[in-house]
Motif scaffolding. Structure first.
Motif, PDB file in Angstrom:
ATOM      1  N   MET A 286     154.197  75.594 124.579  1.00 40.40           N
ATOM      2  CA  MET A 286     152.787  75.182 124.556  1.00 40.40           C
ATOM      3  C   MET A 286     152.177  75.433 123.164  1.00 40.40           C
ATOM      4  O   MET A 286     151.367  74.637 122.670  1.00 40.40           O
ATOM      5  CB  MET A 286     152.012  75.938 125.637  1.00 40.40           C
ATOM      6  CG  MET A 286     150.611  75.411 125.842  1.00 40.40           C
ATOM      7  SD  MET A 286     150.639  73.692 126.429  1.00 40.40           S
ATOM      8  CE  MET A 286     150.492  73.953 128.201  1.00 40.40           C
ATOM      9  N   ALA A 287     152.569  76.535 122.537  1.00 33.01           N
ATOM     10  CA  ALA A 287     152.039  76.835 121.195  1.00 33.01           C
ATOM     11  C   ALA A 287     152.451  75.727 120.221  1.00 33.01           C
ATOM     12  O   ALA A 287     151.637  75.245 119.422  1.00 33.01           O
ATOM     13  CB  ALA A 287     152.562  78.187 120.717  1.00 33.01           C
ATOM     14  N   ARG A 288     153.696  75.312 120.298  1.00 35.37           N
ATOM     15  CA  ARG A 288     154.163  74.220 119.417  1.00 35.37           C
ATOM     16  C   ARG A 288     153.373  72.941 119.692  1.00 35.37           C
ATOM     17  O   ARG A 288     152.921  72.266 118.784  1.00 35.37           O
ATOM     18  CB  ARG A 288     155.671  74.012 119.646  1.00 35.37           C
ATOM     19  CG  ARG A 288     156.361  73.076 118.683  1.00 35.37           C
ATOM     20  CD  ARG A 288     156.507  71.652 119.222  1.00 35.37           C
ATOM     21  NE  ARG A 288     157.185  71.629 120.503  1.00 35.37           N
ATOM     22  CZ  ARG A 288     156.986  70.683 121.424  1.00 35.37           C
ATOM     23  NH1 ARG A 288     156.120  69.703 121.220  1.00 35.37           N
ATOM     24  NH2 ARG A 288     157.627  70.734 122.579  1.00 35.37           N
ATOM     25  N   HIS A 289     153.184  72.647 120.980  1.00 32.47           N
ATOM     26  CA  HIS A 289     152.449  71.433 121.351  1.00 32.47           C
ATOM     27  C   HIS A 289     150.993  71.499 120.853  1.00 32.47           C
ATOM     28  O   HIS A 289     150.469  70.541 120.268  1.00 32.47           O
ATOM     29  CB  HIS A 289     152.507  71.274 122.874  1.00 32.47           C
ATOM     30  CG  HIS A 289     151.642  70.175 123.390  1.00 32.47           C
ATOM     31  ND1 HIS A 289     151.885  68.845 123.106  1.00 32.47           N
ATOM     32  CD2 HIS A 289     150.516  70.205 124.151  1.00 32.47           C
ATOM     33  CE1 HIS A 289     150.942  68.114 123.679  1.00 32.47           C
ATOM     34  NE2 HIS A 289     150.104  68.904 124.306  1.00 32.47           N
ATOM     35  N   LEU A 290     150.373  72.657 121.049  1.00 31.84           N
ATOM     36  CA  LEU A 290     148.972  72.807 120.596  1.00 31.84           C
ATOM     37  C   LEU A 290     148.881  72.657 119.077  1.00 31.84           C
ATOM     38  O   LEU A 290     147.956  72.026 118.554  1.00 31.84           O
ATOM     39  CB  LEU A 290     148.430  74.177 121.009  1.00 31.84           C
ATOM     40  CG  LEU A 290     147.965  74.311 122.453  1.00 31.84           C
ATOM     41  CD1 LEU A 290     147.685  75.768 122.793  1.00 31.84           C
ATOM     42  CD2 LEU A 290     146.696  73.471 122.679  1.00 31.84           C
TER      43      LEU A 290
END
Ligand SMILES: Cc1ncc(COP(=O)(O)O)c(C=O)c1O
Length: 473
Positions: A271-275
């Motif tokens: 999720m951090a990468r996506h955000l």
């Protein structure tokens, strides 16, 4: 809930109840305002699964984890990237074990994190240390200059590689481009501990990542600067490494990680990468703009010095006050409900995040502007340099000292003896002295400065105060 039955939870509840604005790790902030993080939070327990059909296996990824790592690799601009649930600590272990052989000489930045020293001892490598430059105002160790690397290689042409840390805990960055060109010309390998630079690939306003500057391998801690749970880290490998070299690093990465990786943590990394891919660039631009204004305002505050310069992560805030940094740190929390990442001597470090609530930045500015009005609460700290400016003499390898008899001696008798314990100011986790190194007068002075300022020290043996463990003669 009876807190005495769950004292750990009780302590965490107390800290949470204080409702501090957090300018410390981890990098996830303001979850309430981010639907993606609220989504994960609601599934914290549901996503805590094991390897069942459909959930893949981190140690032999072929399904959803493999798919996720392909996206990760693309986002980070590496030849291949892998999740690690044991922090950059385990990534450092894996890349150092996978790319060097026992007995190899390696050129190592002296102000590297303890995990690098652990790996050197475990892998039985012979380090030749590189002394970092020093910021003359903040008296902080920064990066290693290309000249230092070239000079060390001339003295140790048998060296197989260079291990650097960039950015440092303080956000100072090294000219990796120039160093990697030299390292590659000599047929050496460049490994970079980039634990504090996970955000670099996501904005052109930030320094280039180690991968983009020609490193062969790098370790990045997602949890330090990205909206990710603690322990989330990534191993990056360059496409220039041979298939065998890459396989060896993957082999060690499996060894240094639990066989039960947390899917909650893995999901948080994804999720951090996506955000970051969807919102990172705009948010980092906004953070830098705001931080520039904040720094300009703080420069007007009498007594405050603000670290600045080209070789610096622009999202980090480092301040120097005339006062005892630990007292200012405590005052910020007590009076303003602001918790910094750390203080050392007269310096304070704040980790700002692209995901901070903007009101937090306003609150930080207001609090720091009011510092002069609270001046009588603090004691002045003498302008001492707490740094060690010469390299300690390595008499014995650390891994051998552990098997030698040791004794406790007062500081007054310690000079010239071989140290038998690790002393690590924590934070930042950079050892002051290691087992096997000669105790110099300079190291003793630095140790006394740290002790008198009350800076937390991690020691591998618990000597009485004013004493050190040394190898028995
Ligand atoms: C420079 C540096 N490298 C590596 C590490 C270890 O990272 P992790 O906490 O992700 O294991 C740290 C931790 O503070 C660090 O400061």
């Amino acid at each position: 809930m009876p807190w005495n039955r769950v004292p750990l939870i009780g302590g965490l509840e107390c800290y949470t109840e204080e409702n501090n604005r957090r300018f410390h790790m981890p990098g996830h902030r303001n979850e309430e305002a981010l639907p993606e993080l609220r989504f994960l939070r609601e599934r914290l327990y549901a996503y805590d699964v094991t390897e069942v059909p459909g959930t893949d296996n981190l140690h032999h990824a072929e399904g959803i984890l493999k798919e996720s790592e392909v996206l990760l690799t693309k986002a980070l601009g590496a030849g291949e990237s892998h999740y690690c649930v044991n922090g950059s600590t385990a990534v450092n272990y894996a890349m150092i074990h996978g790319l060097f052989q026992p007995g190899d000489v390696v050129l190592v930045q002296r102000n590297c994190h303890q995990s690098v020293y652990n790996a050197l001892a475990m892998a039985r490598l012979t380090p030749q240390y590189l002394l970092p430059e020093v910021d003359p105002t903040f008296l902080l160790p920064t990066g290693v200059s290309p000249k230092t690397v070239i000079q060390a290689y001339a003295e140790h042409p048998e060296a197989k590689g260079v291990i650097l840390t960039s950015p440092s805990y303080y956000g100072t960055v090294t000219d990796l481009q120039a160093i990697s060109a030299f390292v590659r010309e000599q047929g050496m390998l460049l490994l970079v501990d980039e634990a504090h630079g996970a955000h670099f690939p996501f904005s052109p306003l930030l320094p280039k990542s180690a991968m983009a500057q020609g490193a062969h391998a790098s370790a990045v801690s997602f949890h330090k600067t990205l909206p990710c749970l603690t322990q989330g880290a990534v191993l990056n490998l360059s496409a220039d490494l041979s298939p065998l070299q890459r396989e060896r690093v993957r082999h060690w990465l499996r060894i240094f990680q639990t066989t039960s990786p947390s899917y909650t943590l893995l999901a948080s990394m994804e999720m951090a990468r996506h955000l970051m891919e969807t919102q990172g660039e705009a948010r980092i631009e906004a953070l830098i703009l705001r931080l520039d204004a904040l720094k300009a305002a703080l420069r007007e505050v009498p007594g405050l010095q603000v670290m600045d310069g080209k070789a610096l992560d622009p999202t980090r805030l480092i301040l120097r006050t005339p006062f005892h940094g630990a007292q200012v740190d405590a005052w910020l929390r007590r009076v303003h409900h602001i918790q910094a990442e750390m203080s050392e001597g007269q310096n304070l470090v704040f980790l700002l995040s692209a995901f901070d609530a903007p009101e937090s930045w306003d609150a930080l500015e207001a609090a720091l502007k009011s510092l002069p009005s609270a001046a009588e609460e603090f004691s002045l700290l003498a302008e001492t340099s707490p740094l060690v400016l010469t390299l300690p003499l390595r008499v014995l390898p650390e891994e051998e000292v552990l098997f030698l008899p040791a004794e406790e001696v007062p500081f007054s008798q310690a000079e010239g003896r071989i140290c038998a314990e690790r002393i690590i100011p924590y934070p930042p986790g950079v050892p002051l002295i290691l087992p096997g190194e000669e105790i110099s007068g300079e190291i003793l002075t630095r140790l006394q400065t740290l002790l008198s300022s009350g800076h937390p020290l991690n020691r591998t043996k618990s000597a009485q105060s004013g004493h050190l463990y040394v190898v028995t003669k």
